[in-house]
Motif scaffolding. Structure first.
Motif, PDB file in Angstrom:
ATOM      1  N   ARG A 180       0.838  -1.206   0.000  1.00 26.29           N
ATOM      2  CA  ARG A 180       0.000   0.000   0.000  1.00 26.29           C
ATOM      3  C   ARG A 180       0.866   1.246   0.000  1.00 26.29           C
ATOM      4  O   ARG A 180       0.582   2.219  -0.702  1.00 26.29           O
ATOM      5  N   TRP A 181       1.929   1.201   0.762  1.00 28.32           N
ATOM      6  CA  TRP A 181       2.813   2.358   0.812  1.00 28.32           C
ATOM      7  C   TRP A 181       3.464   2.564  -0.557  1.00 28.32           C
ATOM      8  O   TRP A 181       3.597   3.703  -1.037  1.00 28.32           O
ATOM      9  N   MET A 182       3.837   1.463  -1.196  1.00 26.95           N
ATOM     10  CA  MET A 182       4.505   1.563  -2.491  1.00 26.95           C
ATOM     11  C   MET A 182       3.537   1.985  -3.603  1.00 26.95           C
ATOM     12  O   MET A 182       3.953   2.386  -4.680  1.00 26.95           O
ATOM     13  N   ILE A 183       2.254   1.859  -3.344  1.00 24.70           N
ATOM     14  CA  ILE A 183       1.298   2.406  -4.304  1.00 24.70           C
ATOM     15  C   ILE A 183       1.184   3.918  -4.112  1.00 24.70           C
ATOM     16  O   ILE A 183       1.187   4.679  -5.072  1.00 24.70           O
ATOM     17  N   VAL A 184       1.121   4.333  -2.855  1.00 25.38           N
ATOM     18  CA  VAL A 184       0.845   5.741  -2.586  1.00 25.38           C
ATOM     19  C   VAL A 184       2.064   6.625  -2.827  1.00 25.38           C
ATOM     20  O   VAL A 184       2.008   7.593  -3.587  1.00 25.38           O
TER      21      VAL A 184
END
Lengths: 460, 284
Positions: free
Chosen positions: A375-379
């Motif tokens: 999720r962090w790597m998406i945001v």
């Protein structure tokens, strides 16, 4: 191996489960205290941020979203496992879900409550959060119905209220058992009120079944839609790395994945803390592990699809974001995410580890770490290498306030969950009884047919 | 998008240009910036600070990316092997492009950013809840967030400097998004005056602060609907049209002499700012 032993007496089920409301192991209180301390950290961070301004979270004018949004998606994702176990597997008549669906359903509710807090924490003016709700007002000012964030708010509220309802309705017969077995006190009053005069008559059971089934059917599309809508926060935007058609199914798969991993973690904890060894058996654990493995592979597939579609998509900006993820400042986290999400679950492929509790505990935590990183790597990477070159040299690292809030959210979730398990039966008594009954019927049948076969053989 | 659009001709949606939906009448504010005239002196940026009550955040916060410069001068170094001070640089004044199909407008959950009938992308500070989705979706990253409560922060407007705050513009508290407004306070005054006198705003009646401060006259601001306005003539001469989503300019040597282009046209936000600079193959 059988999921549950067929000779557990019904009265024993009652006493065993009701015991969890009375005297858990000491570890329970330790966990509870740690959880409260963690919530304290987050509360401190929020007070500081509220008074000083969002700047203390160390974002800046190009990196406007950070860990709050990433963790928000993480918790929303976590909420999907409960619905999977209680609603989807209920419709599929998978009996093994019965001893564990209650806590999975509680997990759904509490992780949604945690996720909701992140929306508030993320806002610059949290005191005006009600502007995002379509409430009636004299000036007829409505929220913007085109905005995916508004869809989010609606989807999450609907999902939260339905899953609370589902959790509650499924618990009514058990609440009646609690009411009948407890000494007078505030708890008895609570159970009396909540069990709505349940007597266990045929008519009540019939209505109960229909209601439960109806809510289950209602909940399944909601679960799929809620994470698709969270995905559309990104997919509907124009930014490279976000504007990807496969995001909704990718998010839903990721959600089920992290949810299943969390079920394994909590299964292991609850089984020990509340002495549920007889109900949360290893064969059941094995089934969840296999389910998790299957979902992990689906997620891996969708993840690779995302990379491939970006790579072959001839959109240079999106491609640059992908390259940046693999080689830039976020590279360690990106590779870690791929490792935790796609390589670590391969351990679950081996039979030996499918019931190996220490290994499973570690693996389930790693899987969830991978999903959080995902999720962090998406945001985040889209902000550091978006369309506009002027923004490319701004590096940013989340401050301790952001990390503290993320840290505290785990405490908040654990706190709610642990209190729930102490106040409400976390194993469904009536369904376990059903399960034991079916089991014993099957055994009896087997014995009879077995005897017949033996007799036939003798007569021949 | 209406319901009938969804039901009957949904496939036509997005094939109509946003500017054709509701034709701007009688005003459509637009700008053109001549990059060949820009010397990168930052006067426009300073004028914008003074006009729009932009908080001066200080060195540390500036370095941190908290600067509130609605109008910013971007500097791109030439990479031709020469070192500073011989190294050349290109300058680009960048402010909100007042897109016709603004990516920020659709995503705001509370509708705090909207389009005005005269083509300005407005921001309602009172309505903003600070979700920052608009900035996340802005391709130009020209929106600025109040990370702190600047009006109460020390040294944002040190003593007596607060006397120079523009009374026509509010100061913004913490947690709201803000951005270039095309000096809407000046536009409003001019429109009101014109209305009182029963006429339209004529060309050159409104000057934005940056335009006023620019020593080389690189910035032109005006009404694109008015065929006599300078900005309209410039757009026309450069064959830049608001409704176009790609304007191919000849990049070859000996090609057309047209210099006008708009940034990120291919993303189809239909920006209202035209830049004048020869697009060179070497720079692409």
């Amino acid at each position: 191996m059988k999921d549950i032993s067929e000779d557990i007496a019904w009265a024993k089920i009652n006493t065993d489960v009701l015991k969890s409301l009375e005297n858990p192991r000491k570890l329970y209180w330790v966990i509870l205290l740690i959880a409260i301390a963690m919530v304290g950290v987050a509360a401190g961070c929020e007070v500081y941020q509220y008074n000083t301004g969002m700047g203390v979270s160390n974002k800046n004018n190009t990196h406007v979203w950070g860990l709050y949004i990433a963790t928000f998606i993480f918790w929303i994702g976590m909420s999907h496992s409960g619905t999977l176990l209680s609603a989807i597997l209920h419709l599929m008549h998978a009996d093994w879900r019965k001893p564990i669906y209650r806590f999975a359903e509680a997990m759904t509710t509490f992780s949604l409550m945690t996720a909701g807090l992140f929306v508030a924490v993320h806002l610059g003016r949290v005191w005006q959060i009600y502007y995002a709700l379509p409430y009636p007002n004299g000036r007829q000012v409505w929220p913007n119905f085109q905005s995916p964030l508004l869809w989010d708010a609606m989807a999450i509220f609907t999902y939260l209220s339905s899953s609370i309802l589902f959790l509650y309705v499924g618990m009514i017969p058990d609440l009646a058992i609690c009411r009948d077995h407890l000494h007078p006190g505030w708890r008895k009053t609570l159970y009396t009120a909540l069990s709505l005069g349940w007597e266990g008559t045929d008519r009540q059971w019939r209505n109960f079944r229909v209601t439960y089934l109806t809510i289950a059917c209602f909940l399944i599309p909601l679960a799929v839609s809620v994470h698709s809508i969270v995905a559309s926060d990104f997919a509907m935007s124009q930014q490279p790395g976000w504007h990807i058609t496969s995001f909704p199914p990718y998010f839903v798969a990721g959600a089920l994945y992290s949810g299943c991993a969390a079920i394994i973690t909590l299964f292991i904890i609850l089984r020990y803390v509340f002495k549920f060894e007889e109900y949360m058996t290893l064969p059941i654990l094995k089934k969840i592990v296999r389910l998790t493995f299957a979902i992990a592979m689906v997620w891996t597939y969708l993840n690779l699809i995302e990379y491939a579609s970006v790579w072959y998509g001839h959109d240079q900006a999106s491609k640059d974001v992908l390259i940046q993820k693999a080689t830039g400042v976020y590279a360690p986290f990106w590779w870690m995410m791929n490792f935790c999400g796609s390589i670590v679950p391969l351990i679950l492929f081996f039979k030996r580890f499918q019931t190996h509790i220490p290994v499973l505990f570690a693996v389930s935590l790693l899987l969830n770490m991978g999903m959080w990183l995902e999720r962090w790597m998406i945001v985040a990477p889209t902000f550091s290498h978006g369309y506009y070159p002027w923004t490319w040299d701004h590096d940013q690292w989340p401050s301790l306030v952001q990390w503290g809030m993320v840290f505290g959210s785990f405490g908040w979730f654990t706190l709610l969950f642990m209190v729930f398990c102490k106040v409400f039966p976390s194993v469904s008594m009536y369904e376990v009884k059903e399960m034991v009954y079916h089991r014993s019927q099957a055994t009896k049948k087997l014995e009879v047919t077995g005897n017949l076969a033996a007799a036939g053989k003798g007569a021949h | 998008m209406s319901v009938s659009n969804l039901l009957e001709n949904w496939s036509d949606f997005r094939h109509t240009h946003p500017v054709d939906d509701v034709p701007h009448n009688p005003y459509k504010w637009a700008m053109s910036i001549d990059l060949d005239a820009c010397s990168g002196c930052n006067a426009c940026s300073v004028a914008c600070y003074a006009e729009n009550n932009l908080p001066v955040v200080g060195k540390d916060k500036y370095a941190h990316g908290y600067a509130m410069h609605w109008m910013r001068i971007e500097r791109y170094w030439d990479e031709d092997g020469r070192d500073f001070p011989d190294q050349g640089a290109q300058f680009l004044p960048m402010m909100c492009q007042q897109c016709e199909a603004a990516p920020c407008e659709t995503v705001c959950p509370v509708g705090a950013t909207n389009h005005t009938p005269d083509g300005i992308n407005s921001q309602i500070y009172n309505r903003c809840i600070g979700s920052r989705y608009c900035e996340a979706n802005c391709p130009y990253k020209v929106r600025y967030f109040n990370w702190y409560d600047y009006p109460t922060t020390d040294n944002v407007w040190p003593a007596e400097m607060n006397q120079q705050l523009n009374p026509d513009v509010t100061v913004r508290g913490k947690g709201v998004m803000e951005k270039c407004t095309f000096c809407i306070q000046r536009v409003t005054v001019a429109k009101n005056n014109a209305k009182n006198e029963g006429r339209l705003v004529h060309d050159g009646e409104v000057w934005t602060a940056c335009q006023q401060a620019c020593p080389t006259g690189a910035i032109t601001f005006g009404n694109l609907v008015d065929p006599e306005s300078k900005v309209h003539k410039q757009w026309q001469a450069q064959q830049v049209e608001l409704a176009k989503d790609a304007q191919t300019k000849d990049k070859e040597e000996g090609g057309s002499e047209l210099r006008g282009y708009r940034i990120f046209e291919e993303l189809r936000p239909y920006p209202s700012v035209m830049y004048l600079e020869r697009v060179r193959e070497s720079a692409v």
